[in-house]
Design a protein around this motif. Structure first.
Motif, short mmCIF file in Angstrom:
data_model
loop_
_atom_site.label_atom_id
_atom_site.label_comp_id
_atom_site.label_asym_id
_atom_site.label_seq_id
_atom_site.Cartn_x
_atom_site.Cartn_y
_atom_site.Cartn_z
N GLY A 300 0.45 -1.27 -0.10
CA GLY A 300 0.17 0.00 0.05
C GLY A 300 0.91 1.36 -0.30
O GLY A 300 2.36 1.47 0.13
N PRO A 301 0.30 2.45 -0.32
CA PRO A 301 1.18 3.81 -0.35
C PRO A 301 1.23 4.41 0.96
O PRO A 301 0.67 4.79 2.04
N ARG A 302 2.83 4.61 1.04
CA ARG A 302 3.01 5.02 2.42
C ARG A 302 2.08 7.07 2.09
O ARG A 302 3.12 7.47 1.36
N HIS A 303 1.32 7.88 2.84
CA HIS A 303 0.53 8.39 2.36
C HIS A 303 0.11 8.88 3.77
O HIS A 303 -0.79 8.27 4.90
N ARG A 304 -0.30 11.01 3.32
CA ARG A 304 -1.13 11.40 4.64
C ARG A 304 -1.89 12.03 4.11
O ARG A 304 -1.35 13.01 3.18
N GLY A 305 -2.85 11.42 3.63
CA GLY A 305 -4.11 12.40 2.86
C GLY A 305 -4.32 12.35 1.11
O GLY A 305 -4.42 13.33 1.12
N GLY A 306 -3.15 11.51 1.15
CA GLY A 306 -2.94 11.51 -0.91
C GLY A 306 -1.56 11.80 -0.95
O GLY A 306 -1.42 11.75 -1.27
N ALA A 307 -1.10 12.49 0.11
CA ALA A 307 0.75 13.58 -0.39
C ALA A 307 1.62 11.97 0.32
O ALA A 307 0.85 11.31 1.08
N SER A 308 2.36 11.59 -0.94
CA SER A 308 3.32 10.60 -0.10
C SER A 308 3.72 11.00 0.07
O SER A 308 4.95 12.56 1.01
N LEU A 309 4.91 10.28 1.48
CA LEU A 309 5.39 10.62 2.71
C LEU A 309 7.27 10.11 1.73
O LEU A 309 8.31 10.09 2.56
N ALA A 310 6.85 9.87 0.49
CA ALA A 310 8.39 9.03 0.06
C ALA A 310 8.71 10.31 -1.39
O ALA A 310 9.62 10.32 -1.03
N HIS A 311 7.96 11.28 -1.89
CA HIS A 311 7.93 11.82 -2.73
C HIS A 311 7.63 13.21 -2.39
O HIS A 311 6.10 13.01 -2.55
N PRO A 312 8.00 14.90 -2.64
CA PRO A 312 6.80 15.59 -2.33
C PRO A 312 6.36 15.92 -4.13
O PRO A 312 4.74 17.04 -4.35
N ARG A 313 6.29 15.10 -4.88
CA ARG A 313 6.10 15.09 -5.96
C ARG A 313 4.79 14.71 -6.26
O ARG A 313 4.07 14.30 -7.98
N LEU A 314 4.63 13.24 -5.54
CA LEU A 314 4.57 12.03 -6.08
C LEU A 314 2.74 12.51 -5.16
O LEU A 314 2.58 12.79 -3.71
N ALA A 315 1.53 12.28 -5.81
CA ALA A 315 0.19 12.27 -4.89
C ALA A 315 -0.75 10.94 -5.14
O ALA A 315 -0.91 10.12 -6.54
N HIS A 316 -1.26 10.42 -4.13
CA HIS A 316 -2.73 9.54 -4.63
C HIS A 316 -4.06 10.06 -4.49
O HIS A 316 -4.19 10.95 -3.97
N VAL A 317 -5.16 10.02 -5.47
CA VAL A 317 -6.59 9.74 -5.21
C VAL A 317 -7.22 8.34 -5.47
O VAL A 317 -7.18 7.95 -6.17
N GLY A 318 -8.21 8.35 -4.61
CA GLY A 318 -9.46 7.41 -5.14
C GLY A 318 -9.01 6.18 -4.35
O GLY A 318 -9.27 5.21 -3.95
N LEU A 319 -8.14 6.13 -3.00
CA LEU A 319 -7.52 4.75 -1.98
C LEU A 319 -8.85 5.01 -1.50
O LEU A 319 -9.14 6.04 -0.78
N GLU A 320 -9.51 3.65 -0.86
CA GLU A 320 -10.16 3.94 0.37
C GLU A 320 -9.57 4.36 2.03
O GLU A 320 -8.47 3.91 2.32
#
Length: 351
Positions: A300-320
């Protein structure tokens, strides 16, 4: 090598909503879709699927669903809506582009495609959601089962199971819906570790989603408290609970083990079964991010509210449970997409 502002991976509801808000931020997104059309997973769901949310609560940003706002749209209506949304969006949508790897390149990224092509991007939004990888739990003896094992993602209609003895594993909405539908053509048991939990579709005479909206619960930032996938209560207008009450299907505790063609139930009774359908949920399919160190041990992605914890220009949308109860739904994905787009725009404008 071609270079773009933002590469949006996935052209389902999450990718389309992300592109909408990225455009409003003045960025130029390119949407990369592995299949041949912008419908996400919807076109692959079972034929009888109907939304639990009325049309008025089932829209992406900028385009109402249309028609009677109080009806519950069918799967095919959602597919048609997404295609209409993609056409009106005006974004660069590229189908047949399956991303196989994302790696860093300076402050941005390089993306590899299955056909050998490569694309550069200043930022990346993963919008393949949380439903790309069917979850197949390691049930005792399942590998030895000589009947048919199917995940609910592969189920379409009851026809192939007519006259068979079928066990549906799960206690969520899909499990109950499919089990009840199958019970009209086969002898079906719904098996789960915990009893089915119910929630009325229209409490106090109004649809559930009306109450979620007016109370603010639907958009509340509760995602950080939801550590593991949870089985949601089954939303029911009375039909499904009544069907289980009369044993069509019957509900049982999960079987103790499987031996060849037979399952042994918790009470020690053994019987032969023709098919097992796993309605056991999904997990994010984000293997293409492996090289970034952006995933946890479960994939699963390491993130906080969709903001990746690995890279400031990587983001996620649509996760449960990305941020709220509705993050992975048509009605809620737009809110998360707006936040992600704003954050990326600020990041890309930094000197």
């Amino acid at each position: 090598m071609e270079h773009v502002d933002v590469a949006v991976i996935g052209a389902g509801q999450s990718g389309l909503a992300s592109a909408h808000h990225l455009l409003r931020e003045g960025l130029t997104p390119v949407i990369l879709e592995a299949s041949d059309r912008a419908t996400g997973s919807w076109s692959r769901y079972y034929d009888s699927l109907t939304l639990f949310s009325p049309a008025r609560y089932s829209s992406l940003p900028g385009l109402p669903f249309g028609g009677d706002p109080d009806r519950y749209p069918h799967r095919d209506e959602v597919v048609a809506y997404l295609l209409r949304y993609a056409e009106r969006l005006g974004a660069d949508l590229r189908t047949g582009h399956r991303v196989t790897a994302v790696r860093t390149a300076g402050k941005g990224f390089e993306l590899d495609f299955a056909d050998g092509r490569t694309l550069g991007a200043d930022a990346v939004v993963t919008a393949t959601g949380g439903f790309g990888r069917p979850n197949r739990p390691a049930l005792p003896g399942l590998d030895s089962f000589t009947g048919t094992v199917t995940h609910v993602s592969e189920y379409r209609t009851p026809a192939p199971f007519a006259g068979q003895r079928v066990v549906v594993v799960g206690a969520g909405n899909s499990a109950v819906q499919v089990a009840v539908e199958l019970a009209g053509a086969a002898r079906v048991s719904l098996a789960s570790r915990a009893p089915v939990r119910w929630f009325p579709q229209r409490p106090f005479g109004r649809d559930l989603h009306f109450w979620l909206a007016v109370t603010g619960v639907d958009a509340a930032p509760l995602g950080r408290f939801q550590r593991h996938p949870a089985t949601m209560a089954v939303i029911d207008d009375g039909r499904y609970r009544a069907a289980l009450a009369v044993g069509r299907p019957d509900r049982r505790p999960l079987f103790a083990r499987i031996d060849g063609p037979a399952v042994t139930w918790a009470d020690g009774v053994t019987e032969e079964v023709d098919a097992i359908i796993l309605a056991t949920g999904y997990r994010p399919d984000l293997g293409y991010l492996t090289a970034l160190g952006a995933l946890d041990l479960a994939g699963g992605p390491r993130h906080r509210g969709g903001a990746s914890l690995a890279h400031p220009r990587l983001a996620h949308v649509g996760l449960e449970w990305q941020r709220s109860l509705s993050s992975a739904s048509l009605r809620g994905v737009g809110r998360d997409a707006r936040r992600v787009a704003g954050r990326l725009a600020r990041e890309l404008r930094r000197p």
